[in-house]
Design an enzyme around this catalytic site. Structure first.
Site, PDB file in Angstrom:
ATOM      1  N   GLY A 102       0.798  -1.234   0.000  1.00  0.00           N
ATOM      2  CA  GLY A 102       0.000   0.000   0.000  1.00  0.00           C
ATOM      3  C   GLY A 102       0.825   1.277   0.000  1.00  0.00           C
ATOM      4  O   GLY A 102       1.822   1.410  -0.721  1.00  0.00           O
ATOM      5  N   ILE A 103       0.405   2.213   0.823  1.00  0.00           N
ATOM      6  CA  ILE A 103       1.048   3.530   0.831  1.00  0.00           C
ATOM      7  C   ILE A 103       2.486   3.433   1.350  1.00  0.00           C
ATOM      8  O   ILE A 103       3.380   4.121   0.865  1.00  0.00           O
ATOM      9  CB  ILE A 103       0.217   4.524   1.684  1.00  0.00           C
ATOM     10  CG1 ILE A 103      -1.207   4.659   1.121  1.00  0.00           C
ATOM     11  CG2 ILE A 103       0.887   5.879   1.719  1.00  0.00           C
ATOM     12  CD1 ILE A 103      -2.151   5.473   2.000  1.00  0.00           C
ATOM     13  N   ASP A 131       6.702  -6.025  14.840  1.00  0.00           N
ATOM     14  CA  ASP A 131       5.324  -5.816  15.301  1.00  0.00           C
ATOM     15  C   ASP A 131       5.385  -4.557  16.153  1.00  0.00           C
ATOM     16  O   ASP A 131       5.899  -4.580  17.271  1.00  0.00           O
ATOM     17  CB  ASP A 131       4.836  -7.011  16.127  1.00  0.00           C
ATOM     18  CG  ASP A 131       3.445  -6.769  16.712  1.00  0.00           C
ATOM     19  OD1 ASP A 131       2.898  -5.652  16.553  1.00  0.00           O
ATOM     20  OD2 ASP A 131       2.906  -7.693  17.346  1.00  0.00           O
ATOM     21  N   VAL A 132       4.888  -3.447  15.608  1.00  0.00           N
ATOM     22  CA  VAL A 132       5.059  -2.160  16.296  1.00  0.00           C
ATOM     23  C   VAL A 132       4.316  -2.098  17.631  1.00  0.00           C
ATOM     24  O   VAL A 132       4.610  -1.237  18.461  1.00  0.00           O
ATOM     25  CB  VAL A 132       4.647  -0.956  15.408  1.00  0.00           C
ATOM     26  CG1 VAL A 132       5.571  -0.803  14.214  1.00  0.00           C
ATOM     27  CG2 VAL A 132       3.188  -1.036  14.988  1.00  0.00           C
ATOM     28  N   TYR A 140     -10.931   3.368  14.446  1.00  0.00           N
ATOM     29  CA  TYR A 140      -9.836   3.805  13.565  1.00  0.00           C
ATOM     30  C   TYR A 140      -9.700   5.335  13.580  1.00  0.00           C
ATOM     31  O   TYR A 140      -8.600   5.875  13.758  1.00  0.00           O
ATOM     32  CB  TYR A 140     -10.105   3.299  12.147  1.00  0.00           C
ATOM     33  CG  TYR A 140      -9.129   3.806  11.127  1.00  0.00           C
ATOM     34  CD1 TYR A 140      -7.873   3.226  10.985  1.00  0.00           C
ATOM     35  CD2 TYR A 140      -9.448   4.892  10.302  1.00  0.00           C
ATOM     36  CE1 TYR A 140      -6.967   3.712  10.048  1.00  0.00           C
ATOM     37  CE2 TYR A 140      -8.547   5.368   9.368  1.00  0.00           C
ATOM     38  CZ  TYR A 140      -7.313   4.775   9.240  1.00  0.00           C
ATOM     39  OH  TYR A 140      -6.413   5.263   8.324  1.00  0.00           O
ATOM     40  N   LYS A 188      -6.559   7.643  14.931  1.00  0.00           N
ATOM     41  CA  LYS A 188      -5.822   8.577  14.079  1.00  0.00           C
ATOM     42  C   LYS A 188      -5.875  10.006  14.627  1.00  0.00           C
ATOM     43  O   LYS A 188      -4.985  10.821  14.361  1.00  0.00           O
ATOM     44  CB  LYS A 188      -6.357   8.504  12.646  1.00  0.00           C
ATOM     45  CG  LYS A 188      -6.004   7.189  11.939  1.00  0.00           C
ATOM     46  CD  LYS A 188      -4.501   7.078  11.740  1.00  0.00           C
ATOM     47  CE  LYS A 188      -4.063   5.785  11.113  1.00  0.00           C
ATOM     48  NZ  LYS A 188      -2.602   5.720  10.897  1.00  0.00           N
TER      49      LYS A 188
HETATM   50  N1  LIG Z   1      -5.564   4.230   2.383  1.00  0.00           N
HETATM   51  C1  LIG Z   1      -6.187   5.288   2.886  1.00  0.00           C
HETATM   52  O1  LIG Z   1      -7.241   5.742   2.367  1.00  0.00           O
HETATM   53  C2  LIG Z   1      -5.650   5.981   4.101  1.00  0.00           C
HETATM   54  C3  LIG Z   1      -6.223   7.210   4.488  1.00  0.00           C
HETATM   55  C4  LIG Z   1      -5.730   7.849   5.611  1.00  0.00           C
HETATM   56  C5  LIG Z   1      -4.679   7.292   6.317  1.00  0.00           C
HETATM   57  N2  LIG Z   1      -4.144   6.097   5.923  1.00  0.00           N
HETATM   58  C6  LIG Z   1      -3.059   5.551   6.693  1.00  0.00           C
HETATM   59  O2  LIG Z   1      -1.938   5.336   5.848  1.00  0.00           O
HETATM   60  C7  LIG Z   1      -1.214   4.189   6.283  1.00  0.00           C
HETATM   61  C8  LIG Z   1      -1.104   3.171   5.172  1.00  0.00           C
HETATM   62  O3  LIG Z   1      -2.381   2.883   4.652  1.00  0.00           O
HETATM   63  P1  LIG Z   1      -2.640   1.659   3.638  1.00  0.00           P
HETATM   64  O4  LIG Z   1      -3.893   1.944   2.938  1.00  0.00           O
HETATM   65  O5  LIG Z   1      -1.403   1.381   2.881  1.00  0.00           O
HETATM   66  O6  LIG Z   1      -2.911   0.494   4.718  1.00  0.00           O
HETATM   67  P2  LIG Z   1      -2.580  -1.062   4.743  1.00  0.00           P
HETATM   68  O7  LIG Z   1      -3.440  -1.660   5.793  1.00  0.00           O
HETATM   69  O8  LIG Z   1      -2.626  -1.614   3.365  1.00  0.00           O
HETATM   70  O9  LIG Z   1      -1.047  -1.109   5.187  1.00  0.00           O
HETATM   71  C9  LIG Z   1      -0.654  -1.152   6.538  1.00  0.00           C
HETATM   72  C10 LIG Z   1       0.671  -1.894   6.648  1.00  0.00           C
HETATM   73  O10 LIG Z   1       0.977  -1.978   8.050  1.00  0.00           O
HETATM   74  C11 LIG Z   1       1.386  -3.303   8.347  1.00  0.00           C
HETATM   75  N3  LIG Z   1       1.103  -3.594   9.753  1.00  0.00           N
HETATM   76  C12 LIG Z   1      -0.106  -3.849  10.314  1.00  0.00           C
HETATM   77  N4  LIG Z   1       0.042  -4.121  11.630  1.00  0.00           N
HETATM   78  C13 LIG Z   1       1.378  -4.022  11.888  1.00  0.00           C
HETATM   79  C14 LIG Z   1       2.143  -4.187  13.065  1.00  0.00           C
HETATM   80  N5  LIG Z   1       1.586  -4.528  14.237  1.00  0.00           N
HETATM   81  N6  LIG Z   1       3.475  -3.994  12.998  1.00  0.00           N
HETATM   82  C15 LIG Z   1       4.075  -3.682  11.808  1.00  0.00           C
HETATM   83  N7  LIG Z   1       3.387  -3.522  10.656  1.00  0.00           N
HETATM   84  C16 LIG Z   1       2.056  -3.695  10.709  1.00  0.00           C
HETATM   85  C17 LIG Z   1       0.590  -4.181   7.387  1.00  0.00           C
HETATM   86  O11 LIG Z   1       1.172  -5.464   7.231  1.00  0.00           O
HETATM   87  C18 LIG Z   1       0.600  -3.340   6.122  1.00  0.00           C
HETATM   88  O12 LIG Z   1       1.749  -3.615   5.341  1.00  0.00           O
HETATM   89  C19 LIG Z   1      -1.956   3.692   7.519  1.00  0.00           C
HETATM   90  O13 LIG Z   1      -1.408   4.305   8.671  1.00  0.00           O
HETATM   91  C20 LIG Z   1      -3.356   4.196   7.296  1.00  0.00           C
HETATM   92  O14 LIG Z   1      -4.070   4.306   8.499  1.00  0.00           O
HETATM   93  C21 LIG Z   1      -4.619   5.443   4.833  1.00  0.00           C
END
Ligand SMILES: NC(=O)c1ccc[n+]([C@@H]2O[C@H](COP(=O)([O-])OP(=O)(O)OC[C@H]3O[C@@H](n4cnc5c(N)ncnc54)[C@H](O)[C@@H]3O)[C@@H](O)[C@H]2O)c1
Length: 255
Positions: free
Chosen positions: A16-17, A62-63, A157, A161
């Site tokens: 993802g991001i 694992d954060v 969630y 945030k």
């Molecule tokens: N996608 C959106 O629309 C959006 C909007 C606002 C904020 N965000 C934030 O941006 C960030 C990335 O979003 P995304 O869409 O790529 O999400 P995603 O859920 O696809 O990615 C999250 C990543 O965090 C990892 N992760 C989960 N638990 C973990 C842990 N305990 N320790 C280490 N790693 C762990 C997952 O394996 C995954 O690779 C997140 O913080 C999300 O909250 C996303």
């Protein structure tokens, strides 16, 4: 290359991001630590960076677990000798379902907080001592535009945030004397796999969100990378404690 040799830990960089930050930072010359609870994904992204000619290290973390975040910081310091940037991107987001505020189990609520809030704090706690020793460092937390507008049906969630905004401001105040910048980015609704596949979205949801933005196209992970690079670079050295929405104008407001 705006980030030449900057040692950058990106949590949740396995997809993802986070993956987009990792690749964008590598292209700017950073030494990227691809840290994720899903080690296989972290290795895949590391492979992508190698194939671009960049430098990267996959780390299992694992954060939500203090021993694990301390191990991560130690591994990075052992390998690269310093830690310049930390992006606290890991979160429980993928797999969340839009549902009413009183429908979560206590266990689900606690897990979201353990990763999204405690995880951000623990990663800072593990990494900041190295930054203090260097007299400089950049922390980029990831909040969300959902906290500005109060998006419904993701209460745990959104609340987690919102906590990131307070954490960012307070920590920025405490770490200013050490030359450490702490800012947060608030992405808009971004077309990562997690957003695309989110259960409970009404039909046409992605298009409705895009139509509410000033720029009327869906936000992509790559749209966030430039701001993260700026916040990691020397160009932002006097910016700290800030909430920066990157959302095509969806929120049109401060945090
Ligand atoms: N996608 C959106 O629309 C959006 C909007 C606002 C904020 N965000 C934030 O941006 C960030 C990335 O979003 P995304 O869409 O790529 O999400 P995603 O859920 O696809 O990615 C999250 C990543 O965090 C990892 N992760 C989960 N638990 C973990 C842990 N305990 N320790 C280490 N790693 C762990 C997952 O394996 C995954 O690779 C997140 O913080 C999300 O909250 C996303």
């Amino acid at each position: 290359m705006r980030l030449k040799d900057k040692v950058t830990i990106i949590t949740g960089a396995g997809q993802g991001i986070g993956r987009a930050y990792a690749i964008g930072f590598a292209k700017e010359g950073a030494k990227v630590v691809v840290a994720d609870i899903n080690f296989e994904n972290a290795q895949k992204v590391t492979g992508e960076i190698f194939s671009l000619g960049g430098e990267a290290l996959p780390v299992h973390v694992d954060v939500s677990d203090e021993k694990s975040t301390l191990d991560m910081a130690r591994q990075v310091a052992d390998k690269f000798g310093r830690i310049d940037v930390l992006i606290n991107n890991a979160a429980i987001y993928y797999g969340l379902r839009l549902q009413p505020w009183n429908s979560y189990s206590v266990e689900e609520w606690d897990r979201v907080f353990a990763v999204n809030v405690r995880g951000t704090w623990l990663a800072c706690k593990a990494v900041v001592p190295y930054m203090i020793a260097q007299g400089k460092g950049k922390i980029i937390n990831i909040s969300s535009g959902t906290v500005v507008v109060g998006i419904p049906f993701l209460l745990h969630y959104v609340t987690s945030k919102a906590a990131i905004v307070g954490l960012t401001r307070s920590l920025a105040t405490e770490l200013g004397d050490h030359g450490i910048n702490v800012n947060c980015i608030a992405p808009g609704f971004t077309m990562s796999e997690a957003s695309k596949t989110m259960e409970g979205k009404p039909p046409g949801f992605d298009e409705i969100v895009a139509a509410m933005q000033c720029f009327k196209r869906s936000q992509q992970p790559e749209d966030l990378v430039g701001t993260a690079i700026f916040l990691a670079s020397e160009d932002s050295d006097f910016i700290t404690g800030q909430f920066i929405a990157v959302d095509g104008g969806f929120t049109r407001s401060g945090g």
